[in-house]
Design a protein around this motif. Structure first.
Motif, PDB file in Angstrom:
ATOM      1  N   GLN A 160      -6.961 -10.915   6.221  1.00 22.78           N
ATOM      2  CA  GLN A 160      -7.089  -9.851   5.232  1.00 22.78           C
ATOM      3  C   GLN A 160      -8.550  -9.412   5.116  1.00 22.78           C
ATOM      4  O   GLN A 160      -9.474 -10.219   5.251  1.00 22.78           O
ATOM      5  CB  GLN A 160      -6.599 -10.351   3.869  1.00 22.78           C
ATOM      6  CG  GLN A 160      -6.627  -9.303   2.762  1.00 22.78           C
ATOM      7  CD  GLN A 160      -6.202  -9.890   1.427  1.00 22.78           C
ATOM      8  OE1 GLN A 160      -6.067 -11.103   1.282  1.00 22.78           O
ATOM      9  NE2 GLN A 160      -6.003  -9.035   0.434  1.00 22.78           N
TER      10      GLN A 160
ATOM     11  N   SER B 219       0.860  -1.177   0.000  1.00 23.79           N
ATOM     12  CA  SER B 219       0.000   0.000   0.000  1.00 23.79           C
ATOM     13  C   SER B 219       0.897   1.228   0.000  1.00 23.79           C
ATOM     14  O   SER B 219       2.049   1.178   0.451  1.00 23.79           O
ATOM     15  CB  SER B 219      -0.908   0.004   1.229  1.00 23.79           C
ATOM     16  OG  SER B 219      -0.132   0.157   2.414  1.00 23.79           O
TER      17      SER B 219
ATOM     18  N   ALA C  36     -15.569  -1.697   0.540  1.00 20.07           N
ATOM     19  CA  ALA C  36     -14.119  -1.502   0.445  1.00 20.07           C
ATOM     20  C   ALA C  36     -13.567  -0.917   1.734  1.00 20.07           C
ATOM     21  O   ALA C  36     -12.485  -1.325   2.198  1.00 20.07           O
ATOM     22  CB  ALA C  36     -13.792  -0.594  -0.734  1.00 20.07           C
ATOM     23  N   GLU C  37     -14.293   0.031   2.332  1.00 19.14           N
ATOM     24  CA  GLU C  37     -13.822   0.615   3.587  1.00 19.14           C
ATOM     25  C   GLU C  37     -13.823  -0.414   4.710  1.00 19.14           C
ATOM     26  O   GLU C  37     -12.934  -0.421   5.572  1.00 19.14           O
ATOM     27  CB  GLU C  37     -14.693   1.827   3.965  1.00 19.14           C
ATOM     28  CG  GLU C  37     -14.491   3.027   3.055  1.00 19.14           C
ATOM     29  CD  GLU C  37     -13.033   3.456   3.002  1.00 19.14           C
ATOM     30  OE1 GLU C  37     -12.452   3.767   4.069  1.00 19.14           O
ATOM     31  OE2 GLU C  37     -12.458   3.466   1.890  1.00 19.14           O
TER      32      GLU C  37
ATOM     33  N   GLU D 171      -7.967  -1.402  -4.235  1.00 20.34           N
ATOM     34  CA  GLU D 171      -7.272  -0.198  -3.780  1.00 20.34           C
ATOM     35  C   GLU D 171      -7.227  -0.120  -2.257  1.00 20.34           C
ATOM     36  O   GLU D 171      -6.288   0.438  -1.689  1.00 20.34           O
ATOM     37  CB  GLU D 171      -7.975   1.048  -4.326  1.00 20.34           C
ATOM     38  CG  GLU D 171      -7.629   1.402  -5.757  1.00 20.34           C
ATOM     39  CD  GLU D 171      -8.070   2.802  -6.116  1.00 20.34           C
ATOM     40  OE1 GLU D 171      -9.123   3.252  -5.608  1.00 20.34           O
ATOM     41  OE2 GLU D 171      -7.358   3.466  -6.885  1.00 20.34           O
ATOM     42  N   ALA D 172      -8.260  -0.660  -1.611  1.00 21.78           N
ATOM     43  CA  ALA D 172      -8.322  -0.625  -0.151  1.00 21.78           C
ATOM     44  C   ALA D 172      -7.490  -1.733   0.487  1.00 21.78           C
ATOM     45  O   ALA D 172      -7.391  -1.804   1.717  1.00 21.78           O
ATOM     46  CB  ALA D 172      -9.773  -0.723   0.318  1.00 21.78           C
ATOM     47  N   GLY D 173      -6.899  -2.601  -0.332  1.00 19.23           N
ATOM     48  CA  GLY D 173      -6.077  -3.686   0.197  1.00 19.23           C
ATOM     49  C   GLY D 173      -6.863  -4.926   0.556  1.00 19.23           C
ATOM     50  O   GLY D 173      -6.328  -5.844   1.182  1.00 19.23           O
ATOM     51  N   GLY D 174      -8.133  -4.984   0.155  1.00 16.49           N
ATOM     52  CA  GLY D 174      -8.959  -6.139   0.471  1.00 16.49           C
ATOM     53  C   GLY D 174      -8.957  -7.175  -0.637  1.00 16.49           C
ATOM     54  O   GLY D 174      -8.512  -6.916  -1.760  1.00 16.49           O
TER      55      GLY D 174
ATOM     56  N   ASP E 275       1.734  -4.884   6.481  1.00 18.19           N
ATOM     57  CA  ASP E 275       0.935  -4.516   5.313  1.00 18.19           C
ATOM     58  C   ASP E 275       0.350  -5.738   4.608  1.00 18.19           C
ATOM     59  O   ASP E 275      -0.592  -5.599   3.831  1.00 18.19           O
ATOM     60  CB  ASP E 275       1.803  -3.731   4.330  1.00 18.19           C
ATOM     61  CG  ASP E 275       0.986  -3.057   3.237  1.00 18.19           C
ATOM     62  OD1 ASP E 275       0.200  -2.149   3.570  1.00 18.19           O
ATOM     63  OD2 ASP E 275       1.128  -3.443   2.056  1.00 18.19           O
TER      64      ASP E 275
ATOM     65  N   SER F 236     -13.283  -3.594   4.256  1.00 17.81           N
ATOM     66  CA  SER F 236     -12.133  -4.462   3.991  1.00 17.81           C
ATOM     67  C   SER F 236     -10.824  -3.771   4.332  1.00 17.81           C
ATOM     68  O   SER F 236      -9.849  -4.422   4.723  1.00 17.81           O
ATOM     69  CB  SER F 236     -12.130  -4.900   2.521  1.00 17.81           C
ATOM     70  OG  SER F 236     -11.734  -3.860   1.653  1.00 17.81           O
ATOM     71  N   ARG F 237     -10.791  -2.446   4.186  1.00 16.71           N
ATOM     72  CA  ARG F 237      -9.566  -1.700   4.489  1.00 16.71           C
ATOM     73  C   ARG F 237      -9.121  -1.939   5.928  1.00 16.71           C
ATOM     74  O   ARG F 237      -7.916  -1.925   6.235  1.00 16.71           O
ATOM     75  CB  ARG F 237      -9.801  -0.211   4.250  1.00 16.71           C
ATOM     76  CG  ARG F 237      -8.538   0.653   4.376  1.00 16.71           C
ATOM     77  CD  ARG F 237      -8.867   2.131   4.308  1.00 16.71           C
ATOM     78  NE  ARG F 237      -9.553   2.508   3.092  1.00 16.71           N
ATOM     79  CZ  ARG F 237      -8.958   2.751   1.935  1.00 16.71           C
ATOM     80  NH1 ARG F 237      -7.638   2.649   1.842  1.00 16.71           N
ATOM     81  NH2 ARG F 237      -9.663   3.099   0.863  1.00 16.71           N
ATOM     82  N   HIS F 238     -10.086  -2.153   6.805  1.00 15.84           N
ATOM     83  CA  HIS F 238      -9.794  -2.319   8.228  1.00 15.84           C
ATOM     84  C   HIS F 238      -9.886  -3.773   8.679  1.00 15.84           C
ATOM     85  O   HIS F 238     -10.044  -4.049   9.866  1.00 15.84           O
ATOM     86  CB  HIS F 238     -10.723  -1.430   9.042  1.00 15.84           C
ATOM     87  CG  HIS F 238     -10.622   0.019   8.678  1.00 15.84           C
ATOM     88  ND1 HIS F 238      -9.512   0.786   8.988  1.00 15.84           N
ATOM     89  CD2 HIS F 238     -11.437   0.837   7.966  1.00 15.84           C
ATOM     90  CE1 HIS F 238      -9.673   2.017   8.521  1.00 15.84           C
ATOM     91  NE2 HIS F 238     -10.824   2.071   7.888  1.00 15.84           N
TER      92      HIS F 238
END
Length: 415
Positions: free
Chosen positions: A235, A158, A303-304, A333-336, A228, A306-308
């Motif tokens: 994840q 990220s 997505a938000e 993009e959120a890393g999910g 990360d 998944s970001r957390h």
């Protein structure tokens, strides 16, 4: 007649990265968005392009609506479902917020601050011990700029983690500083290489050194990388069920939600299409535009989550491939992780069930633009799981989904 005010448009993440490079002079002599054969392009909805042509320009804003630049529209061109805009860019403001914003310098600022003897090293991934040894040898005691390339789709990590890892790595060098550059990927290796060379050359006051990323990380860099890249079962995860009304997607989604809750290891949120419409999307119609807006809202919330590190289970009809792809991109993009489940129950079976009487109303013309009857459903070709619920119990159909989640490691075998 007074001049038409320019319409506002919030570009994509990649286009915002390009805009920052343009306004910082990192793409000079290029001073605006290019035509269809260029690397640096801007695509907008047809309505925005039409209003922009009438006004002669287009105002670009950040996601919060802050004006960043004006594009003088020189010409337009078809770009799939969108319209491409070609024209010069005039900066109105630069981004003031964002992680490590103090490190986002322009080429002019870098050249004013660092002498010609400074070695520049483009960095798209965490630096290894071998990379650091090579940098020390090439620098020979001269200052080093680690140019962290954080644009959309470019770094392995990220963007914030790449900068953190690069700052930590800089501590292993005698005289190194980090500069952040939002160089976004085009999704094409040759294009990325050519554009990357142009941007790096704009920033580098002297020699440039490439590194390979091969070898092992110093322990403190490895700690940033590990943070990360959590294990698969930790994840963030978006499970996106798509299918016709009555296909069984909401039933399967609720059943999966219960399984994850009972297991107790993950936080999970259900984003059912009908429930979201009543709460998050009240007032939207069933037009193609409003249905896509509803899906994008679901995708953004998912997505938000998944970001957390949470799990989001979505079950809208989501009939259009382009919108599903947008959601997949948001999650990435959120890393999910994104798992698309196509509940492929045939139209005839869905219409036979018709628990809500919707198909009957659609056939009678009471409900316009109804998916499967008067509006198309674009079957996905990139689904991770395909389930037909015809003649099957909920448990049997859900097993197809659980098998995939167990095989990929997203859920433990005992869930």
């Amino acid at each position: 007649m007074p001049d038409q005010p320019p319409p506002q448009h919030c570009p994509s993440s990649r286009e915002l990265d390009d805009l920052e490079l343009l306004t910082h002079g990192a793409l000079a002599p290029l001073a605006g968005f290019e035509g269809p054969d260029g690397f640096v392009t801007l695509h907008v909805p047809t309505a925005i392009a039409t209003a922009g042509r009438e006004a002669g320009s287009l105002e670009l804003v950040d996601p919060e609506g802050v004006p960043l630049a004006v594009v003088t529209i020189e010409s337009t061109y078809p770009a799939g479902d969108l319209i491409g805009i070609r024209g010069a860019v005039t900066a109105l403001a630069h981004n003031e917020f964002g992680a490590f914003r103090r490190l986002f310098l322009s080429p002019r600022q870098v050249r004013e601050k660092y002498a010609a003897g400074t070695l520049t090293v483009p960095v798209a991934g965490a630096l290894t011990r071998q990379d650091l040894d090579r940098i020390r040898g090439a620098a020979g005691g001269s200052p080093v700029i680690l140019l962290a390339l954080t644009g959309t789709g470019t770094p392995d990590l990220s963007a914030p983690s790449l900068v953190r890892a690069t700052l930590v790595a800089a501590g292993h060098l005698p005289d190194a500083a980090v500069v952040t550059v939002p160089l976004a990927s085009r999704g094409d290796a040759a294009a990325d290489h050519e554009l990357g060379q142009r941007v790096v050359a704009a920033y580098a006051p002297g020699a440039v050194l490439g590194v390979t990323g091969e070898g092992d990380y110093p322990d403190d860099v490895a700690a940033v990388v590990e943070h990360d890249r959590p294990p698969v079962d930790e994840q963030g995860l978006v499970l996106f069920f798509t299918g016709l009304s009555g296909s069984g997607k909401s039933t399967l989604a609720r059943a999966l939600h219960d399984v994850i809750l009972e297991h107790g290891e993950r936080t999970v949120t259900s984003l059912d299409g009908d429930v979201v419409r009543r709460n998050l999307s009240a007032g939207l119609t069933f037009s193609k535009e409003d249905r896509e807006t509803n899906i994008r809202r679901i995708g953004w919330v998912a997505a938000e989550i998944s970001r957390h590190g949470g799990v989001a289970i979505c079950s809208p009809i989501a009939p259009f491939d382009s919108t599903r792809q947008q959601v997949r991109h948001l999650v990435g993009e959120a890393g999910g992780a994104f798992v698309l489940v196509h509940v492929a129950t045939p139209l005839e079976e869905c219409e036979r069930r018709d628990r809500k009487g919707l198909y009957a109303k659609a056939r009678a013309g009471v409900i316009p633009e109804f998916t499967g009857i008067s509006s198309p459903y674009e079957e996905p070709h990139d689904a991770s799981v395909r389930v037909d619920t015809t003649g099957r119990s909920v448990e049997a159909a859900l097993a197809d989904v659980l098998d995939h989640l167990h095989e990929t490691g997203y859920l433990p075998e005992d869930a």
